[in-house]
Design a protein around this motif. Structure first.
Motif, short mmCIF file in Angstrom:
data_model
loop_
_atom_site.label_atom_id
_atom_site.label_comp_id
_atom_site.label_asym_id
_atom_site.label_seq_id
_atom_site.Cartn_x
_atom_site.Cartn_y
_atom_site.Cartn_z
N VAL A 156 -59.76 11.92 79.32
CA VAL A 156 -58.74 12.79 78.74
C VAL A 156 -57.46 11.96 78.56
CG1 VAL A 156 -57.36 14.89 79.09
CG2 VAL A 156 -59.73 14.80 79.89
N GLN A 157 -57.18 11.57 77.35
CA GLN A 157 -55.92 10.85 77.07
C GLN A 157 -54.89 11.88 76.63
OE1 GLN A 157 -56.29 7.03 74.76
NE2 GLN A 157 -58.36 7.78 74.44
N VAL A 158 -53.72 11.82 77.23
CA VAL A 158 -52.69 12.80 76.92
C VAL A 158 -51.37 12.07 76.66
CG1 VAL A 158 -52.38 13.20 79.41
CG2 VAL A 158 -51.49 14.87 77.83
N TRP A 159 -50.61 12.54 75.65
CA TRP A 159 -49.28 11.98 75.40
C TRP A 159 -48.41 13.03 74.74
CZ3 TRP A 159 -53.38 11.28 72.26
CH2 TRP A 159 -53.21 11.28 70.88
N GLN A 160 -47.12 12.95 74.99
CA GLN A 160 -46.22 14.03 74.54
C GLN A 160 -44.77 13.55 74.50
OE1 GLN A 160 -46.55 16.50 78.49
NE2 GLN A 160 -44.41 16.58 77.78
N PRO A 161 -43.93 14.30 73.78
CA PRO A 161 -42.49 14.01 73.84
C PRO A 161 -41.87 14.66 75.07
CG PRO A 161 -42.89 15.75 72.25
CD PRO A 161 -44.23 15.38 72.83
N ASP A 162 -40.62 14.31 75.35
CA ASP A 162 -39.94 14.87 76.52
C ASP A 162 -39.22 16.18 76.17
OD1 ASP A 162 -37.64 14.17 75.17
OD2 ASP A 162 -37.14 12.49 76.49
N GLU A 163 -38.35 16.61 77.08
CA GLU A 163 -37.68 17.90 76.90
C GLU A 163 -36.59 17.85 75.82
OE1 GLU A 163 -37.12 15.77 79.22
OE2 GLU A 163 -34.99 15.76 79.77
N THR A 164 -36.34 16.63 75.28
CA THR A 164 -35.39 16.52 74.15
C THR A 164 -36.13 16.28 72.83
OG1 THR A 164 -35.12 14.11 74.34
CG2 THR A 164 -33.67 15.48 75.71
N GLY A 165 -37.46 16.25 72.89
CA GLY A 165 -38.23 16.04 71.67
C GLY A 165 -38.41 14.59 71.29
N ASN A 166 -38.29 13.68 72.27
CA ASN A 166 -38.47 12.25 71.98
C ASN A 166 -39.66 11.67 72.74
OD1 ASN A 166 -36.15 11.21 70.27
ND2 ASN A 166 -35.07 12.40 71.83
N TYR A 167 -40.41 10.79 72.08
CA TYR A 167 -41.48 10.05 72.73
C TYR A 167 -40.89 8.79 73.36
CZ TYR A 167 -45.00 12.89 70.37
OH TYR A 167 -45.79 13.93 69.95
N ASP A 168 -41.64 8.22 74.33
CA ASP A 168 -41.17 6.97 74.97
C ASP A 168 -40.89 5.88 73.93
OD1 ASP A 168 -43.86 6.58 74.32
OD2 ASP A 168 -44.49 5.93 76.31
N LEU A 169 -41.75 5.80 72.90
CA LEU A 169 -41.58 4.74 71.89
C LEU A 169 -40.25 4.87 71.14
CD1 LEU A 169 -45.19 4.60 70.36
CD2 LEU A 169 -43.99 2.71 71.48
N GLN A 170 -39.68 6.08 71.14
CA GLN A 170 -38.40 6.29 70.45
C GLN A 170 -37.20 6.00 71.35
OE1 GLN A 170 -39.82 10.35 69.47
NE2 GLN A 170 -39.01 9.96 67.43
N LYS A 171 -37.46 5.91 72.68
CA LYS A 171 -36.33 5.77 73.62
C LYS A 171 -36.31 4.42 74.35
CE LYS A 171 -35.20 9.32 76.25
NZ LYS A 171 -35.33 10.48 77.14
N HIS A 172 -37.49 3.86 74.58
CA HIS A 172 -37.57 2.67 75.43
C HIS A 172 -38.28 1.55 74.71
CE1 HIS A 172 -36.65 5.64 78.46
NE2 HIS A 172 -37.75 6.29 78.20
N ASP A 173 -38.21 0.38 75.33
CA ASP A 173 -39.01 -0.78 74.93
C ASP A 173 -40.49 -0.38 74.99
OD1 ASP A 173 -40.48 -3.38 76.08
OD2 ASP A 173 -38.77 -3.95 74.81
N PRO A 174 -41.32 -0.84 74.03
CA PRO A 174 -42.74 -0.44 74.05
C PRO A 174 -43.47 -0.81 75.34
CG PRO A 174 -42.22 -1.56 71.98
CD PRO A 174 -40.98 -1.64 72.83
N SER A 175 -42.91 -1.73 76.15
CA SER A 175 -43.59 -2.08 77.41
C SER A 175 -43.40 -0.97 78.45
CB SER A 175 -43.04 -3.40 77.95
OG SER A 175 -41.68 -3.23 78.29
N GLU A 176 -42.46 -0.05 78.23
CA GLU A 176 -42.21 1.02 79.21
C GLU A 176 -42.84 2.31 78.73
OE1 GLU A 176 -38.10 1.45 80.60
OE2 GLU A 176 -37.68 -0.41 79.54
N MET A 177 -43.92 2.70 79.39
CA MET A 177 -44.60 3.93 78.97
C MET A 177 -44.12 5.11 79.78
SD MET A 177 -48.36 3.24 77.79
CE MET A 177 -48.99 1.66 77.27
N ASP A 178 -43.98 6.24 79.12
CA ASP A 178 -43.60 7.48 79.81
C ASP A 178 -44.32 8.64 79.13
OD1 ASP A 178 -42.21 9.13 81.58
OD2 ASP A 178 -40.57 9.46 80.14
N LEU A 179 -44.66 9.63 79.90
CA LEU A 179 -45.27 10.85 79.39
C LEU A 179 -46.57 10.60 78.63
CD1 LEU A 179 -42.02 12.74 78.38
CD2 LEU A 179 -43.55 13.24 80.29
N ARG A 180 -47.35 9.69 79.20
CA ARG A 180 -48.70 9.47 78.66
C ARG A 180 -49.60 8.97 79.79
NH1 ARG A 180 -48.45 6.97 73.66
NH2 ARG A 180 -46.22 7.19 73.37
#
Ligand code: BEZ
Ligand code: FE
Length: 311
Positions: A156-180
């Motif tokens: 089960v692979q899961v990924w989503q934006p945060d409570e502001t509607g942003n994905y990790d790729l939009q906020k951080h360096d691609p090496s930092e994964m969040d919410l997946r």
């Protein structure tokens, strides 16, 4: 001087041009390519005739498609975004679902924020890795086969934006994964994890597709959702997303990914929650048996595109 016209010479006009083009393409050896190109040509010609396309409008269209191509990079696929916003990606998903040999959970768009290499986590772990003001929830459910049995060890692979509607790729360096994350179902096909409720967001609007959306006076939003890719040996991979009811754009998704059977909600009092005292988002997935044509991923994995470009 006498000019002779060959008796078989066809007069090309706004109607006979279609037959002429199809005749020339009839030599295509690959039958599927021949079928696709013939249908594309017929529909393209019918479209031009229907709207009585002018040379200026034709050139506008060429300029637009050129800009769409020029906006594409290793990380940005503006053509897929165009396909999404025209409803073509969802149409291809629906056709793909119809070819399944057994009924399963409906497909939905991969979108541009999928990463193939998300961390493998244990059931009950959280996918939140950054400080957040989001509402913590337990996301859980079961993965079933068509016989109604739970599928053990499904991925089960899961990924989503945060409570502001942003994905990790939009906020951080691609090496930092969040919410997946990547989870594996237990012996009964169950999965459960901690996350936060996502917020809806606008599709990337800084390119020619954004210009098109504004020219059409569309809002450009996607309703709040969580993406999934679920698979297991012997089953057809399901690429889908869950949509949260109550979102103001639930009925007007800019990329037409929402369908009634994929809408769920946050339940603030769920006695069945595997993680007590947390609001829940619950959904059961259904995997059809594997068929020859494989997965239905309409979308791009930026990390894989980058790998291909680099190699
Ligand atoms: C998304 O769900 O992330 C998405 C899908 C299609 C276009 C833009 C974003
Ligand atoms: Fe998304």
């Amino acid at each position: 001087m006498t000019v002779t016209t060959e008796a078989h010479m066809r007069a090309i006009d706004e109607n006979t041009i279609t037959e002429a083009a199809l005749e020339q393409m009839a030599s295509t050896p690959n039958p599927r390519l021949k079928q696709i190109m013939a249908a594309l040509t017929r529909h393209l010609h019918n479209f031009a005739r229907e709207v009585d396309l002018t040379p200026e409008e034709w050139l506008e269209g060429i300029k637009f498609l050129t800009a769409v191509g020029q906006k594409c990079t290793a990380y940005r696929q503006e053509f897929i975004l165009l396909s999404d916003t025209l409803g073509l990606s969802s149409l291809v998903n629906a056709l793909h679902d119809r070819r399944a040999t057994e009924a399963g959970t409906k497909s939905s768009l991969v979108g541009p924020f999928y990463r193939q290499d998300s961390p493998t986590l244990k059931l009950g772990d959280t996918i939140v890795t950054k400080p957040t003001n989001g509402q913590e929830v337990c996301l859980y459910g079961r993965v079933f086969n068509s016989a109604g049995r739970g599928v053990p060890n499904a991925t089960v692979q899961v990924w989503q934006p945060d409570e502001t509607g942003n994905y990790d790729l939009q906020k951080h360096d691609p090496s930092e994964m969040d919410l997946r994350g990547t989870f594996h179902t237990d012996a009964d096909g169950r999965f459960y994890l901690r996350t936060i409720a996502p917020l809806g967001y606008m599709i990337p609007m800084d390119g020619p597709v954004g210009d098109m959306i504004r020219a059409q006076k569309r809002h450009g939003y996607r309703p709040a959702h969580i993406h999934f890719i679920i698979g297991a040996p012997g089953y057809r991979e399901v690429v889908t997303a869950l949509y949260l009811q109550g979102d103001e754009h639930i009925d007007s998704d800019t990329v037409f990914g929402v369908t009634a059977s994929l809408v769920t909600g946050v339940n603030s009092k769920d006695p069945a929650s595997p993680i007590p005292n947390l609001p829940t988002i619950k959904f059961d997935f259904h995997l059809p048996a594997a068929a020859a044509y494989g997965s239905g991923r309409v979308g791009a994995d930026p990390s894989q595109i980058v790998k291909k470009v680099a190699s």
